[in-house]
Design a protein around this motif. Structure first.
Motif, mmCIF file in Angstrom:
data_model
loop_
_atom_site.group_PDB
_atom_site.id
_atom_site.type_symbol
_atom_site.label_atom_id
_atom_site.label_comp_id
_atom_site.label_asym_id
_atom_site.label_seq_id
_atom_site.Cartn_x
_atom_site.Cartn_y
_atom_site.Cartn_z
ATOM 1 N N SER A 270 -9.523 26.615 48.917
ATOM 2 C CA SER A 270 -10.540 25.622 49.262
ATOM 3 C C SER A 270 -10.168 24.232 48.749
ATOM 4 C CB SER A 270 -11.902 26.043 48.705
ATOM 5 O OG SER A 270 -11.837 26.202 47.286
ATOM 6 N N ALA A 271 -9.414 24.165 47.662
ATOM 7 C CA ALA A 271 -9.038 22.861 47.120
ATOM 8 C C ALA A 271 -8.115 22.115 48.082
ATOM 9 C CB ALA A 271 -8.354 23.032 45.764
ATOM 10 N N ARG A 272 -7.272 22.866 48.798
ATOM 11 C CA ARG A 272 -6.346 22.251 49.748
ATOM 12 C C ARG A 272 -6.850 22.367 51.184
ATOM 13 N NH1 ARG A 272 -0.736 24.982 48.742
ATOM 14 N NH2 ARG A 272 -0.105 23.350 50.201
ATOM 15 N N GLY A 273 -7.870 23.224 51.397
ATOM 16 C CA GLY A 273 -8.411 23.398 52.740
ATOM 17 C C GLY A 273 -7.449 24.067 53.695
ATOM 18 N N ARG A 274 -6.612 24.996 53.177
ATOM 19 C CA ARG A 274 -5.592 25.630 54.006
ATOM 20 C C ARG A 274 -5.547 27.137 53.782
ATOM 21 N NH1 ARG A 274 0.182 22.980 53.620
ATOM 22 N NH2 ARG A 274 0.458 24.611 55.188
ATOM 23 N N ASP A 327 1.829 33.810 62.183
ATOM 24 C CA ASP A 327 1.612 32.402 62.514
ATOM 25 C C ASP A 327 0.424 32.254 63.466
ATOM 26 O OD1 ASP A 327 3.709 31.608 60.939
ATOM 27 O OD2 ASP A 327 5.163 31.542 62.590
ATOM 28 N N TRP A 328 0.345 33.166 64.441
ATOM 29 C CA TRP A 328 -0.792 33.119 65.375
ATOM 30 C C TRP A 328 -2.115 33.295 64.631
ATOM 31 C CZ3 TRP A 328 -4.112 37.280 65.771
ATOM 32 C CH2 TRP A 328 -5.158 37.129 66.686
ATOM 33 N N ILE A 333 -7.333 31.574 62.503
ATOM 34 C CA ILE A 333 -8.332 31.516 61.441
ATOM 35 C C ILE A 333 -8.540 30.095 60.941
ATOM 36 C CG2 ILE A 333 -6.884 31.888 59.394
ATOM 37 C CD1 ILE A 333 -8.984 34.007 58.551
ATOM 38 N N GLU A 334 -7.552 29.232 61.162
ATOM 39 C CA GLU A 334 -7.735 27.820 60.815
ATOM 40 C C GLU A 334 -8.901 27.226 61.608
ATOM 41 O OE1 GLU A 334 -6.590 25.638 58.783
ATOM 42 O OE2 GLU A 334 -4.718 26.392 57.923
ATOM 43 N N THR A 335 -9.071 27.706 62.845
ATOM 44 C CA THR A 335 -10.138 27.164 63.687
ATOM 45 C C THR A 335 -11.520 27.549 63.183
ATOM 46 O OG1 THR A 335 -10.145 29.085 65.180
ATOM 47 C CG2 THR A 335 -8.618 27.293 65.688
ATOM 48 N N TYR A 336 -11.588 28.610 62.333
ATOM 49 C CA TYR A 336 -12.882 29.009 61.795
ATOM 50 C C TYR A 336 -13.325 28.100 60.653
ATOM 51 C CZ TYR A 336 -11.491 33.351 64.156
ATOM 52 O OH TYR A 336 -11.061 34.279 65.068
ATOM 53 N N GLY A 342 -18.552 36.598 60.107
ATOM 54 C CA GLY A 342 -18.167 36.933 61.474
ATOM 55 C C GLY A 342 -16.697 36.759 61.775
ATOM 56 N N ALA A 343 -15.925 36.205 60.858
ATOM 57 C CA ALA A 343 -14.503 35.957 61.117
ATOM 58 C C ALA A 343 -13.727 37.259 61.268
ATOM 59 C CB ALA A 343 -13.909 35.112 59.998
ATOM 60 N N ALA A 344 -14.061 38.281 60.472
ATOM 61 C CA ALA A 344 -13.344 39.557 60.561
ATOM 62 C C ALA A 344 -13.522 40.181 61.937
ATOM 63 C CB ALA A 344 -13.837 40.508 59.462
ATOM 64 N N GLN A 345 -14.737 40.161 62.436
ATOM 65 C CA GLN A 345 -15.004 40.726 63.759
ATOM 66 C C GLN A 345 -14.278 39.946 64.854
ATOM 67 O OE1 GLN A 345 -15.847 43.488 65.698
ATOM 68 N NE2 GLN A 345 -17.724 43.558 64.476
ATOM 69 N N ARG A 346 -14.236 38.624 64.735
ATOM 70 C CA ARG A 346 -13.554 37.818 65.743
ATOM 71 C C ARG A 346 -12.048 38.087 65.751
ATOM 72 N NH1 ARG A 346 -17.261 33.828 63.862
ATOM 73 N NH2 ARG A 346 -15.652 32.742 62.637
ATOM 74 N N LEU A 347 -11.467 38.289 64.574
ATOM 75 C CA LEU A 347 -10.034 38.583 64.520
ATOM 76 C C LEU A 347 -9.715 39.929 65.168
ATOM 77 C CD1 LEU A 347 -9.047 37.344 60.946
ATOM 78 C CD2 LEU A 347 -8.246 36.413 63.126
#
Length: 367
Positions: A270-274, A327-328, A333-336, A342-347
């Motif tokens: 979170s400190a780097r946002g990556r 990489d994909w 996940i960067e777009t989330y 809900g991120a786990a379900q979307r992946l």
């Protein structure tokens, strides 16, 4: 935990009702009572055909044949089928139709009896009668889901887990185990058994029960070597699996991560946002050779951080390499952003290879 591999509610409710009915029948009625009931049904069917041959078709005997094949062991089944053949022989001579159609009906029922006897003998060779095998698988699958349920996490921690079978199948070669020691220590292992579908699913049922006896009962750094030794002893022809093991301190946020031939975990700083891969050698797969060592990686989840574990079914496809898939996923996940729910379900739903492979995702984050 959620799962895309579960059948529709009606199908699951119907299966549960069928299994409970089979349990009641198997445990409440003796073999002799079941034979008497089957013979009575055959008698009623035969008498109905003799009295009203124009109303009752030649397949009137089929329900009795099916019930006998499902709920009787081979010995009593032979008696019931012999009684049924006697009625069928009578039917041949009093049938109002042509002799050819009568023989066709007789042959069809006889073929059904052969099939039902083979099935009954196969179940009996394993000590099973009726739907006992289905009941065992149902209960084992239910137990596997219980073992995968995340314990209540302390304030400031949240997690999501999704496991889905290939093409929506109930059985998955991917499975998850979770345990918590007190309120400050969480252990998670995500395993990907070789293969997919029913064949891999049956092996995963066995391994999940065995691995659950190790998780939380031995030191975290000994889990993967112990799991590897167990799998080597099974001597399966295709008996290997990959795994990622997480030991997380819920007080400090520090963690130890062990890999066995598994894709690297992904850490959100979170400190780097990556989002970045937690770099580590993946180590050997489980089940290849006894006495192997497995690399460990240390890290820390600070407030706002997240950790993603997944199986290769999420990132692999026929057209890309493992690194391309990672990489994909990093891009996806960067777009989330920092919207973790809900991120786990979307992946899982957006997996690179579609729904044709078993998929598993664990996402844990600190608020």
């Amino acid at each position: 935990m959620t799962s895309e591999a579960q059948p529709a509610p009606f199908t699951r409710a119907r299966l549960r009702a069928l299994i409970e009915w089979d349990r009641t029948l198997s445990e409440g009625l003796s073999i002799r009572t079941r034979v008497v009931l089957v013979l009575a049904l055959i008698t009623v069917s035969g008498a109905a055909y003799l009295a009203w041959p124009e109303t009752f078709p030649r397949v009137t005997f089929v329900p009795g044949m099916l019930l006998a094949g499902l709920f009787l062991p081979p010995g009593p089944l032979v008696i019931s089928f012999g009684y049924l053949l006697a009625w069928m022989t009578v039917q041949l001579f009093i049938s109002p139709g042509t002799r050819t159609s009568a023989f066709v009906g007789f042959g069809s029922v006889l073929a059904g009896m052969v099939v039902m006897y083979v099935l009954s003998a196969s179940r009996a060779s394993r000590g099973l009668v009726g739907f006992a095998g289905d009941r065992i698988l149902f209960e084992l699958t239910h137990r596997q889901r219980l073992l995968a349920q995340l314990p209540p996490l302390p304030a400031g921690w949240r997690a999501e887990c999704v496991v889905a079978g290939a093409d929506g199948e109930e059985f998955s070669g991917d499975f998850l185990l979770c345990t918590q020691s007190g309120r400050d220590h969480l252990e998670i292992v995500l395993v990907d058994v070789s293969g997919k579908g029913l064949r891999a699913g049956t092996r995963s049922l066995m391994l999940s029960s065995a691995f659950s006896g190790l998780l939380g009962q031995i030191d975290a750094d000994r889990f993967l070597p112990a799991a590897n030794s167990y799998l080597v002893r099974q001597d399966w022809r295709e008996g290997f699996a990959t795994a990622v093991h997480l030991d997380l301190d819920l007080t400090t946020g520090s963690f130890e991560l062990g890999l066995a031939g598994h894709p690297p975990a992904i850490h959100f700083d979170s400190a780097r946002g990556r989002w970045e891969s937690v770099l580590s050698r993946s180590g050997p797969v489980l089940g290849a050779m006894d006495g192997m060592s497995f690399p460990q990686t240390s890290g820390r989840l600070n407030p706002g951080d997240a950790l993603l574990l997944y199986t290769d079914g999420v990132i692999e496809s026929r057209t890309n390499q493992l690194a391309d898939g990672i990489d994909w996923m990093l891009g996806a996940i960067e777009t989330y952003g920092v919207s973790f729910p809900g991120a786990a379900q979307r992946l899982v739903r957006g997996a690179q290879g579609g729904s044709g492979d078993d998929r598993g995702v664990v996402l844990i984050w600190r608020e």
